[in-house]
Scaffold this motif. Structure first.
Motif: not given
Length: 173
Positions: A76-89
């Motif tokens: 609740v109330g959270n937003t994303a500011v950065a993202i990174s994707a690994g092999h399967s995580h």
């Protein structure tokens, strides 16, 4: 992993690719591509992922593959500011500096300190008392974060010393 709802049947014919439907009026401001999944932070700070979900790397609480974007519940109330994707995580930094990760955890790459069990929903990662994540990078089976005190913390597979701690011991935190 294309997110076109399954419309594309010939990956060699790039002229048939359909755009990813992120929702009415939504645009992406960041994207991360893993081995066979993709995630995007949208203009409203929400996070959507699609593609292979064998290990829960889409973060939608399931292990069902998705040909169209699904919303990741960041709380609740959270937003994303950065993202990174690994092999399967996948890992995301939230608006308050909290770091959350999910997906395959066979080498501790999620970083939750647990039993190396896959996580199909985001879990909060303890980066240290009073510290926040400012950058995240997910490798094949490990992850690293830059913290607000300019330190770097890494966790996961360490067979080649990729965690930088002077050992080849895997770390779950």
């Amino acid at each position: 992993q294309l997110g076109d709802g399954g419309a594309n049947t010939d990956i060699l014919d790039i002229q048939t690719y359909a755009p990813v439907d992120l929702g009415t009026g939504r645009t992406a401001y960041a994207v991360a591509a893993g081995h066979a999944h993709t995630c995007a932070i949208l203009d409203d700070g929400s996070l959507k992922c699609w593609g292979d979900n064998t290990h829960g790397q889409l973060g939608d609480g399931s292990t069902t593959d998705r040909t169209s974007p699904v919303l990741v519940n960041l709380g609740v109330g959270n937003t994303a500011v950065a993202i990174s994707a690994g092999h399967s995580h996948t890992c995301a930094i939230l608006n308050d500096g909290t770091l959350k990760c999910w997906g395959q955890d066979n080498n501790g790459q999620v970083g939750d300190g647990g039993s190396n069990s896959d996580q199909n929903s985001p879990v909060t990662i303890n980066v240290g008392s009073g510290l926040s994540a400012v950058m995240i990078s997910a490798g094949i089976y490990h992850s690293c974060a830059v913290l607000d005190d300019d330190s770097i913390k890494c966790w996961g597979l360490n067979n080649n010393g990729q965690l930088g701690d002077g050992t080849t011991t895997n770390r779950t935190t």
